[in-house]
Scaffold this motif. Structure first.
Motif, PDB file in Angstrom:
ATOM      1  N   ARG A  36       0.819  -1.224   0.000  1.00  0.00           N
ATOM      2  CA  ARG A  36       0.000   0.000   0.000  1.00  0.00           C
ATOM      3  C   ARG A  36       0.846   1.265   0.000  1.00  0.00           C
ATOM      4  NH1 ARG A  36       0.294   1.886   5.046  1.00  0.00           N
ATOM      5  NH2 ARG A  36       1.050   0.443   6.637  1.00  0.00           N
ATOM      6  N   LEU A  37       2.118   1.182   0.485  1.00  0.00           N
ATOM      7  CA  LEU A  37       2.976   2.365   0.489  1.00  0.00           C
ATOM      8  C   LEU A  37       3.795   2.520  -0.791  1.00  0.00           C
ATOM      9  CD1 LEU A  37       4.419   2.127   4.132  1.00  0.00           C
ATOM     10  CD2 LEU A  37       2.559   3.590   3.325  1.00  0.00           C
ATOM     11  N   ALA A  38       3.760   1.515  -1.649  1.00  0.00           N
ATOM     12  CA  ALA A  38       4.656   1.505  -2.817  1.00  0.00           C
ATOM     13  C   ALA A  38       4.410   2.677  -3.754  1.00  0.00           C
ATOM     14  CB  ALA A  38       4.516   0.186  -3.572  1.00  0.00           C
ATOM     15  N   GLY A  39       3.181   3.134  -3.848  1.00  0.00           N
ATOM     16  CA  GLY A  39       2.866   4.224  -4.764  1.00  0.00           C
ATOM     17  C   GLY A  39       2.976   5.604  -4.147  1.00  0.00           C
ATOM     18  N   ARG A  40       3.357   5.689  -2.876  1.00  0.00           N
ATOM     19  CA  ARG A  40       3.446   6.979  -2.190  1.00  0.00           C
ATOM     20  C   ARG A  40       4.669   7.761  -2.664  1.00  0.00           C
ATOM     21  NH1 ARG A  40       1.220   6.337   3.255  1.00  0.00           N
ATOM     22  NH2 ARG A  40       2.623   8.017   3.942  1.00  0.00           N
ATOM     23  N   ALA A  41       4.558   9.081  -2.661  1.00  0.00           N
ATOM     24  CA  ALA A  41       5.711   9.923  -3.006  1.00  0.00           C
ATOM     25  C   ALA A  41       6.751   9.900  -1.899  1.00  0.00           C
ATOM     26  CB  ALA A  41       5.253  11.354  -3.279  1.00  0.00           C
ATOM     27  N   SER A  42       6.302   9.705  -0.656  1.00  0.00           N
ATOM     28  CA  SER A  42       7.224   9.635   0.478  1.00  0.00           C
ATOM     29  C   SER A  42       6.518   8.980   1.646  1.00  0.00           C
ATOM     30  CB  SER A  42       7.730  11.029   0.867  1.00  0.00           C
ATOM     31  OG  SER A  42       6.656  11.836   1.343  1.00  0.00           O
ATOM     32  N   VAL A  43       7.310   8.579   2.640  1.00  0.00           N
ATOM     33  CA  VAL A  43       6.780   8.004   3.874  1.00  0.00           C
ATOM     34  C   VAL A  43       7.460   8.710   5.046  1.00  0.00           C
ATOM     35  CG1 VAL A  43       6.252   5.737   2.902  1.00  0.00           C
ATOM     36  CG2 VAL A  43       8.534   6.184   3.843  1.00  0.00           C
ATOM     37  N   THR A  44       6.944   8.457   6.249  1.00  0.00           N
ATOM     38  CA  THR A  44       7.555   9.002   7.458  1.00  0.00           C
ATOM     39  C   THR A  44       7.891   7.844   8.392  1.00  0.00           C
ATOM     40  OG1 THR A  44       5.526   9.231   8.746  1.00  0.00           O
ATOM     41  CG2 THR A  44       6.089  11.038   7.223  1.00  0.00           C
ATOM     42  N   LEU A  45       8.605   8.146   9.454  1.00  0.00           N
ATOM     43  CA  LEU A  45       8.946   7.120  10.432  1.00  0.00           C
ATOM     44  C   LEU A  45       7.702   6.530  11.091  1.00  0.00           C
ATOM     45  CD1 LEU A  45      12.067   8.757  12.130  1.00  0.00           C
ATOM     46  CD2 LEU A  45      12.041   6.844  10.518  1.00  0.00           C
ATOM     47  N   ASP A  46       6.616   7.284  11.145  1.00  0.00           N
ATOM     48  CA  ASP A  46       5.379   6.756  11.728  1.00  0.00           C
ATOM     49  C   ASP A  46       4.787   5.626  10.886  1.00  0.00           C
ATOM     50  OD1 ASP A  46       5.141   8.302  14.088  1.00  0.00           O
ATOM     51  OD2 ASP A  46       4.517  10.037  12.891  1.00  0.00           O
ATOM     52  N   ASP A  47       5.156   5.556   9.597  1.00  0.00           N
ATOM     53  CA  ASP A  47       4.648   4.472   8.745  1.00  0.00           C
ATOM     54  C   ASP A  47       5.265   3.119   9.101  1.00  0.00           C
ATOM     55  OD1 ASP A  47       2.824   5.826   6.946  1.00  0.00           O
ATOM     56  OD2 ASP A  47       4.583   6.860   6.150  1.00  0.00           O
ATOM     57  N   LEU A  48       6.300   3.118   9.933  1.00  0.00           N
ATOM     58  CA  LEU A  48       6.920   1.858  10.334  1.00  0.00           C
ATOM     59  C   LEU A  48       6.062   1.079  11.322  1.00  0.00           C
ATOM     60  CD1 LEU A  48      10.632   3.014  10.854  1.00  0.00           C
ATOM     61  CD2 LEU A  48       9.622   1.943   8.829  1.00  0.00           C
ATOM     62  N   ALA A  49       4.995   1.688  11.818  1.00  0.00           N
ATOM     63  CA  ALA A  49       4.190   1.053  12.863  1.00  0.00           C
ATOM     64  C   ALA A  49       3.238  -0.009  12.323  1.00  0.00           C
ATOM     65  CB  ALA A  49       3.396   2.119  13.627  1.00  0.00           C
ATOM     66  N   HIS A  50       3.096  -0.130  11.013  1.00  0.00           N
ATOM     67  CA  HIS A  50       2.019  -0.960  10.471  1.00  0.00           C
ATOM     68  C   HIS A  50       2.487  -2.287   9.893  1.00  0.00           C
ATOM     69  CE1 HIS A  50      -0.368   2.595  11.137  1.00  0.00           C
ATOM     70  NE2 HIS A  50       0.417   3.304  10.341  1.00  0.00           N
ATOM     71  N   VAL A  53      11.610  -8.948   1.920  1.00  0.00           N
ATOM     72  CA  VAL A  53      10.770  -7.793   1.586  1.00  0.00           C
ATOM     73  C   VAL A  53       9.886  -8.117   0.391  1.00  0.00           C
ATOM     74  CG1 VAL A  53      10.770  -5.420   0.740  1.00  0.00           C
ATOM     75  CG2 VAL A  53      12.352  -6.081   2.553  1.00  0.00           C
ATOM     76  N   ALA A  54      10.489  -8.676  -0.665  1.00  0.00           N
ATOM     77  CA  ALA A  54       9.727  -8.995  -1.875  1.00  0.00           C
ATOM     78  C   ALA A  54       8.613  -9.993  -1.591  1.00  0.00           C
ATOM     79  CB  ALA A  54      10.661  -9.545  -2.946  1.00  0.00           C
ATOM     80  N   ALA A  55       8.848 -10.896  -0.630  1.00  0.00           N
ATOM     81  CA  ALA A  55       7.848 -11.913  -0.294  1.00  0.00           C
ATOM     82  C   ALA A  55       6.780 -11.399   0.655  1.00  0.00           C
ATOM     83  CB  ALA A  55       8.539 -13.127   0.317  1.00  0.00           C
ATOM     84  N   GLY A  56       6.872 -10.136   1.058  1.00  0.00           N
ATOM     85  CA  GLY A  56       5.857  -9.563   1.924  1.00  0.00           C
ATOM     86  C   GLY A  56       6.016  -9.888   3.389  1.00  0.00           C
ATOM     87  N   LYS A  57       7.217 -10.295   3.809  1.00  0.00           N
ATOM     88  CA  LYS A  57       7.443 -10.645   5.207  1.00  0.00           C
ATOM     89  C   LYS A  57       7.737  -9.433   6.081  1.00  0.00           C
ATOM     90  CE  LYS A  57       9.186 -15.284   4.166  1.00  0.00           C
ATOM     91  NZ  LYS A  57      10.320 -16.223   4.323  1.00  0.00           N
ATOM     92  N   GLY A  58       7.935  -8.290   5.462  1.00  0.00           N
ATOM     93  CA  GLY A  58       8.213  -7.089   6.233  1.00  0.00           C
ATOM     94  C   GLY A  58       8.727  -5.979   5.346  1.00  0.00           C
ATOM     95  N   ILE A  59       9.031  -4.846   5.969  1.00  0.00           N
ATOM     96  CA  ILE A  59       9.583  -3.687   5.280  1.00  0.00           C
ATOM     97  C   ILE A  59      10.902  -3.337   5.953  1.00  0.00           C
ATOM     98  CG2 ILE A  59       7.325  -2.850   4.586  1.00  0.00           C
ATOM     99  CD1 ILE A  59       7.354  -0.921   6.914  1.00  0.00           C
ATOM    100  N   CYS A  60      11.710  -2.482   5.310  1.00  0.00           N
ATOM    101  CA  CYS A  60      13.013  -2.197   5.897  1.00  0.00           C
ATOM    102  C   CYS A  60      13.537  -0.831   5.453  1.00  0.00           C
ATOM    103  CB  CYS A  60      14.024  -3.271   5.504  1.00  0.00           C
ATOM    104  SG  CYS A  60      15.621  -3.097   6.333  1.00  0.00           S
ATOM    105  N   PRO A  61      13.894   0.050   6.400  1.00  0.00           N
ATOM    106  CA  PRO A  61      14.572   1.293   6.028  1.00  0.00           C
ATOM    107  C   PRO A  61      15.993   0.977   5.550  1.00  0.00           C
ATOM    108  CG  PRO A  61      13.634   1.403   8.248  1.00  0.00           C
ATOM    109  CD  PRO A  61      13.622  -0.028   7.844  1.00  0.00           C
ATOM    110  N   LEU A  62      16.394   1.613   4.466  1.00  0.00           N
ATOM    111  CA  LEU A  62      17.715   1.379   3.889  1.00  0.00           C
ATOM    112  C   LEU A  62      18.322   2.712   3.470  1.00  0.00           C
ATOM    113  CD1 LEU A  62      16.950  -1.669   1.548  1.00  0.00           C
ATOM    114  CD2 LEU A  62      18.128  -1.754   3.755  1.00  0.00           C
TER     115      LEU A  62
END
Length: 292
Positions: free
Chosen positions: A173-187, A231-240
């Motif tokens: 759901r975040l893939a199409g966003r122009a940007s994210v914030t640190l609060d998006d890590l909660a989901h 990440v690709a398998a949908g097991k989680g997200i990761c800041p890089l």
């Protein structure tokens, strides 16, 4: 303070052990003790708390260390540059990189141009334990994420600074966003390396977003490629670090820029006991700027 007194004080402040300090400086332990007592008499206050079990800096000692260390390193770097200009620094320098892509982004060509007599070997270190090869002597210097506060290791200058991106599955759901914030890590679960997080770099559990929401830790991974596959398998997200978007582009992952997140700082680290003129020359060349 005389130069030798400064050197003995700073070495003891690093080692916190009179025997190791004497061995490292190739002087007697009595010489170390005499020098410290002389400096303490001049200052009028103890610089170290000593017991039969431990040596620790006093608050005054810690302040003196912090005040002296930048100038001490600057003097050493100036001497090394003069020596290098006069006769050249030669030898083999093995540089480890926690993120291999960063090797293309730092000023390696500047170092090679200044020191054509040096052979520079680039090595990738273990993603799960980036300090292992450095401690084992397999590399002389490491480019890794700052901050670093490890016993026996010296943290040198930052050599590259860049923003962060968030790696998410391409259909997230975040893939199409122009940007994210640190609060998006909660989901979503946030993935991390298998080794224990550095206590001075990642907060202790429970980790919370700036908005106070808890962040779930995903299953740890052993390699960077395993992290991307998870990440690709949908097991989680990761800041890089942002360079990952160019170096590890793939159709199954989207890299979304962060807004309001701190930058990523890559810096040099080396074994304190293994500091050489070649290591300092490398730090001097790469540490002159931190392109973003």
């Amino acid at each position: 303070m005389e130069w030798r007194e400064i050197e003995i004080f700073l070495t003891l402040a690093d080692e916190l052990h009179f025997g190791r300090t004497a061995e490292r400086l190739r002087v007697s332990q009595a010489r170390v003790s005499q020098s410290i007592r002389k400096v303490e008499r001049r200052i009028g206050a103890p610089l170290f708390d000593r017991t039969s079990r431990r040596v620790a800096l006093t608050p005054i000692g810690a302040r003196l260390r912090d005040d002296l260390l930048p100038g001490y390193r600057a003097i050493l770097a100036g001497i090394d540059r003069a020596v290098a200009a006069g006769r050249g620094v030669t030898g083999v320098l093995r540089a480890g990189f926690e993120a291999p892509g960063v090797a293309d982004l730092v000023a390696l060509d500047r170092f090679r141009a200044r020191h054509p007599g040096c052979v520079l070997e680039i090595r990738e270190v273990d993603f799960a334990d980036p300090f292992a090869m450095l401690r084992d002597g397999e590399v002389d210097v490491l480019v890794t994420l700052l901050p670093v506060d490890e016993p026996g290791l010296t943290a040198g200058p930052a050599v590259y600074t860049e923003p962060m991106v968030l790696a998410v599955p391409a259909r997230h759901r975040l893939a199409g966003r122009a940007s994210v914030t640190l609060d998006d890590l909660a989901h979503d679960p946030v993935l991390r390396a298998a080794h224990p997080p550095r206590p001075y770099w990642e907060p202790d559990d429970p980790w919370h977003t700036p908005g106070g929401e808890p962040v779930r830790r995903g299953e740890p991974v052993a390699t960077f490629q395993e992290l991307l596959a998870s990440v690709a398998a949908g097991k989680g997200i990761c800041p890089l670090a942002a360079h990952a978007a160019a170096y590890f582009a793939r159709p199954t992952i989207a890299y979304v820029p962060f807004t309001g997140a701190p930058s990523v700082h890559w810096g040099l680290v080396w074994r304190t006991a293994g500091e050489t003129a070649l290591v300092r020359a490398f730090a001097a060349a790469l540490g002159e700027d931190t392109p973003c």
